[in-house]
Design a protein around this motif. Structure first.
Motif, mmCIF file in Angstrom:
data_model
loop_
_atom_site.group_PDB
_atom_site.id
_atom_site.type_symbol
_atom_site.label_atom_id
_atom_site.label_comp_id
_atom_site.label_asym_id
_atom_site.label_seq_id
_atom_site.Cartn_x
_atom_site.Cartn_y
_atom_site.Cartn_z
ATOM 1 N N PHE A 221 0.836 -1.207 0.000
ATOM 2 C CA PHE A 221 0.000 0.000 0.000
ATOM 3 C C PHE A 221 0.867 1.253 0.000
ATOM 4 C CE2 PHE A 221 -1.971 3.400 2.474
ATOM 5 C CZ PHE A 221 -3.132 3.625 1.750
ATOM 6 N N VAL A 222 1.901 1.270 0.842
ATOM 7 C CA VAL A 222 2.764 2.449 0.942
ATOM 8 C C VAL A 222 3.576 2.663 -0.334
ATOM 9 C CG1 VAL A 222 4.719 3.453 2.202
ATOM 10 C CG2 VAL A 222 2.879 2.327 3.457
ATOM 11 N N ASP A 223 4.059 1.581 -0.925
ATOM 12 C CA ASP A 223 4.953 1.698 -2.081
ATOM 13 C C ASP A 223 4.218 1.791 -3.415
ATOM 14 O OD1 ASP A 223 7.111 1.591 -0.390
ATOM 15 O OD2 ASP A 223 7.455 -0.565 -0.655
ATOM 16 N N VAL A 224 2.993 1.256 -3.497
ATOM 17 C CA VAL A 224 2.294 1.192 -4.781
ATOM 18 C C VAL A 224 1.015 2.023 -4.760
ATOM 19 C CG1 VAL A 224 1.220 -0.320 -6.486
ATOM 20 C CG2 VAL A 224 3.256 -1.090 -5.247
ATOM 21 N N THR A 225 0.084 1.669 -3.877
ATOM 22 C CA THR A 225 -1.235 2.298 -3.906
ATOM 23 C C THR A 225 -1.178 3.777 -3.574
ATOM 24 O OG1 THR A 225 -2.225 0.183 -3.240
ATOM 25 C CG2 THR A 225 -3.569 2.159 -3.009
ATOM 26 N N LEU A 226 -0.510 4.121 -2.499
ATOM 27 C CA LEU A 226 -0.483 5.516 -2.064
ATOM 28 C C LEU A 226 0.167 6.441 -3.086
ATOM 29 C CD1 LEU A 226 -1.271 7.434 0.199
ATOM 30 C CD2 LEU A 226 0.936 6.971 1.290
ATOM 31 N N PRO A 227 1.344 6.112 -3.642
ATOM 32 C CA PRO A 227 1.917 7.017 -4.658
ATOM 33 C C PRO A 227 1.035 7.163 -5.895
ATOM 34 C CG PRO A 227 3.600 5.539 -3.819
ATOM 35 C CD PRO A 227 2.286 5.029 -3.299
ATOM 36 N N LEU A 228 0.434 6.064 -6.341
ATOM 37 C CA LEU A 228 -0.398 6.132 -7.544
ATOM 38 C C LEU A 228 -1.719 6.861 -7.302
ATOM 39 C CD1 LEU A 228 0.135 2.567 -9.071
ATOM 40 C CD2 LEU A 228 1.159 4.732 -9.799
ATOM 41 N N SER A 229 -2.133 6.973 -6.041
ATOM 42 C CA SER A 229 -3.384 7.671 -5.726
ATOM 43 C C SER A 229 -3.172 9.143 -5.400
ATOM 44 C CB SER A 229 -4.073 6.993 -4.535
ATOM 45 O OG SER A 229 -3.279 7.107 -3.360
ATOM 46 N N MET A 230 -1.937 9.640 -5.469
ATOM 47 C CA MET A 230 -1.666 11.031 -5.121
ATOM 48 C C MET A 230 -2.413 12.040 -5.985
ATOM 49 S SD MET A 230 -0.058 11.132 -2.391
ATOM 50 C CE MET A 230 0.204 12.904 -2.391
ATOM 51 N N PRO A 231 -2.618 11.798 -7.300
ATOM 52 C CA PRO A 231 -3.443 12.757 -8.053
ATOM 53 C C PRO A 231 -4.840 12.920 -7.464
ATOM 54 C CG PRO A 231 -2.244 11.348 -9.561
ATOM 55 C CD PRO A 231 -2.008 10.787 -8.194
ATOM 56 N N GLY A 232 -5.452 11.821 -7.009
ATOM 57 C CA GLY A 232 -6.755 11.922 -6.365
ATOM 58 C C GLY A 232 -6.678 12.618 -5.024
ATOM 59 N N VAL A 233 -5.601 12.380 -4.271
ATOM 60 C CA VAL A 233 -5.414 13.043 -2.983
ATOM 61 C C VAL A 233 -5.293 14.548 -3.175
ATOM 62 C CG1 VAL A 233 -3.846 13.297 -1.012
ATOM 63 C CG2 VAL A 233 -4.384 11.025 -1.884
ATOM 64 N N ILE A 234 -4.492 14.961 -4.151
ATOM 65 C CA ILE A 234 -4.288 16.388 -4.400
ATOM 66 C C ILE A 234 -5.578 17.034 -4.896
ATOM 67 C CG2 ILE A 234 -3.040 18.048 -5.822
ATOM 68 C CD1 ILE A 234 -0.658 16.136 -5.754
ATOM 69 N N ALA A 235 -6.272 16.375 -5.840
ATOM 70 C CA ALA A 235 -7.514 16.934 -6.372
ATOM 71 C C ALA A 235 -8.571 17.047 -5.281
ATOM 72 C CB ALA A 235 -8.020 16.062 -7.522
ATOM 73 N N GLY A 236 -8.743 15.998 -4.479
ATOM 74 C CA GLY A 236 -9.727 16.057 -3.404
ATOM 75 C C GLY A 236 -9.378 17.100 -2.359
ATOM 76 N N SER A 237 -8.090 17.228 -2.027
ATOM 77 C CA SER A 237 -7.671 18.220 -1.038
ATOM 78 C C SER A 237 -7.946 19.630 -1.538
ATOM 79 C CB SER A 237 -6.182 18.045 -0.729
ATOM 80 O OG SER A 237 -5.923 16.767 -0.182
ATOM 81 N N MET A 238 -7.695 19.876 -2.812
ATOM 82 C CA MET A 238 -7.979 21.194 -3.368
ATOM 83 C C MET A 238 -9.480 21.486 -3.372
ATOM 84 S SD MET A 238 -5.199 22.736 -4.075
ATOM 85 C CE MET A 238 -3.451 22.409 -4.328
ATOM 86 N N LEU A 239 -10.287 20.482 -3.722
ATOM 87 C CA LEU A 239 -11.733 20.678 -3.762
ATOM 88 C C LEU A 239 -12.317 20.936 -2.384
ATOM 89 C CD1 LEU A 239 -12.829 17.954 -6.355
ATOM 90 C CD2 LEU A 239 -12.794 20.433 -6.671
ATOM 91 N N VAL A 240 -11.652 20.481 -1.342
ATOM 92 C CA VAL A 240 -12.127 20.726 0.023
ATOM 93 C C VAL A 240 -11.522 22.005 0.584
ATOM 94 C CG1 VAL A 240 -12.159 19.846 2.385
ATOM 95 C CG2 VAL A 240 -12.533 18.293 0.467
ATOM 96 N N PHE A 241 -10.220 22.173 0.417
ATOM 97 C CA PHE A 241 -9.520 23.292 1.048
ATOM 98 C C PHE A 241 -9.972 24.645 0.511
ATOM 99 C CE2 PHE A 241 -6.019 26.320 1.309
ATOM 100 C CZ PHE A 241 -5.677 26.244 2.656
ATOM 101 N N ILE A 242 -10.078 24.762 -0.813
ATOM 102 C CA ILE A 242 -10.367 26.068 -1.419
ATOM 103 C C ILE A 242 -11.727 26.612 -0.997
ATOM 104 C CG2 ILE A 242 -10.731 27.258 -3.615
ATOM 105 C CD1 ILE A 242 -8.488 25.547 -4.779
ATOM 106 N N PRO A 243 -12.831 25.843 -1.094
ATOM 107 C CA PRO A 243 -14.101 26.411 -0.611
ATOM 108 C C PRO A 243 -14.166 26.534 0.901
ATOM 109 C CG PRO A 243 -14.433 24.150 -1.325
ATOM 110 C CD PRO A 243 -13.032 24.522 -1.719
ATOM 111 N N ALA A 244 -13.486 25.640 1.630
ATOM 112 C CA ALA A 244 -13.540 25.692 3.098
ATOM 113 C C ALA A 244 -12.842 26.925 3.639
ATOM 114 C CB ALA A 244 -12.921 24.429 3.691
#
Length: 307
Positions: A221-244
């Motif tokens: 999970f740390v070596d494969v899943t988490l790095p490959l999911s970073m685009p979703g992490v960044i997009a979701g964080s922006m969608l929450v942070f900016i309006p909040a």
């Protein structure tokens, strides 16, 4: 007779050459009309001074009787922001609240999105419906519904008192916790959906390969899943942070007098104090402080991808 010289390009060649701009032009026009032009007006007002007139500010530039343009901007509003600590406190509190709310949404939303991505197709459809169901109701109505749950005589305290878990109602309303609860409750779907879209496309053979090479599940999970999911992490964080970070409704309805976020300050300056120049300066400064680091981060990421 067939034309051999000066022939007009065909429709296919025109689309191939300008098709990209034909697609980009409508959103660019939308942004120009509904963002750049209002931003220009706000920028102009931020250099004006308050006045007892309609609209309540002086003109930044005027045309003299001899047809000369007189430009007289004032930096007093921006200097005022540096001297009054209310704006610095509201800036800091807004960014802190948005940051921790985004972090909480990520900690809650990632396992939800991961479970959805690993579910069967039929279950994914049901879970997706559950996630998007809140969007079918008004945002303001959802905040009022949450207020009805957490107030002193609300559903939560009534149930806990009836079960004997507590002896007196919990003080949740008008607290910082209520603001965090409201933001997480309202913006959690914006975190889950980009994460789910990224995790659902993850190639499971990579995890199988990591397992065959001796990696434990948490290591894979740390070596494969988490790095490959970073685009979703960044997009979701922006969608929450900016309006909040500019949220007004939730702090106004659920928060107390200590929950001074920038949206509340802007409301007071515009509608209570009628000081449009200071309010415009606050919004411009906040946009620069917020959008500047985000733009630098995106530029850095694009540079990394190109190299």
């Amino acid at each position: 007779m067939e034309r051999t010289g000066g022939q007009r390009p065909s429709l296919g060649a025109f689309v191939a050459r300008y098709g990209r701009w034909l697609i980009i032009l409508p959103p660019l026009a939308f942004l120009a009309v509904f963002f750049l032009i209002p931003f220009g007006f706000a920028l102009k007002i931020s250099f004006a001074e308050a006045a007892l007139r309609i609209p309540p500010f002086t003109e930044v530039w005027t045309v003299t009787p001899d047809h000369h343009l007189h430009f007289a901007p004032s930096l007093a509003n921006y200097k005022y922001l540096l001297t009054d600590e209310v704006y610095a406190v509201s800036y800091f509190y807004s960014i802190r609240t948005a940051f921790f709310s985004t972090l909480i949404c990520l900690l809650i939303g990632y396992p939800m999105a991961y479970a959805m991505a690993r579910s069967s197709k039929a279950t994914q459809g049901i879970l997706m419906l559950v996630i998007i169901l809140p969007f079918w109701t008004s945002f303001l109505l959802r905040v009022y519904a949450l207020e009805g749950i957490i107030r002193d005589n609300g559903l939560l305290n009534t149930a806990l008192l009836w079960l004997g878990v507590i002896d007196h109602p919990l003080k949740i309303m008008r607290t910082t916790f209520a603001v965090y609860l409201g933001i997480v409750y309202s913006y959690l779907p914006f975190m889950v959906l980009p994460l789910y879209a990224t995790l659902e496309k993850l190639d499971l053979t990579l995890l199988e390969a990591a397992s065959d090479l001796g990696s434990r599940p948490w290591r894979a999970f740390v070596d494969v899943t988490l790095p490959l999911s970073m685009p979703g992490v960044i997009a979701g964080s922006m969608l929450v942070f900016i309006p909040a970070v500019g949220e007004y409704v939730i702090p106004a309805l659920l928060g107390g007098p200590d929950n001074l976020m920038i949206g509340r300050v802007l409301w007071d300056e515009f509608f209570a104090n009628h000081d449009w120049p200071v309010a415009a300066a606050v919004s411009i400064a906040f946009l620069v402080l917020l959008a500047g680091p985000i733009a630098l981060h995106q530029h850095y990421r694009v540079g990394q991808m190109e190299h």
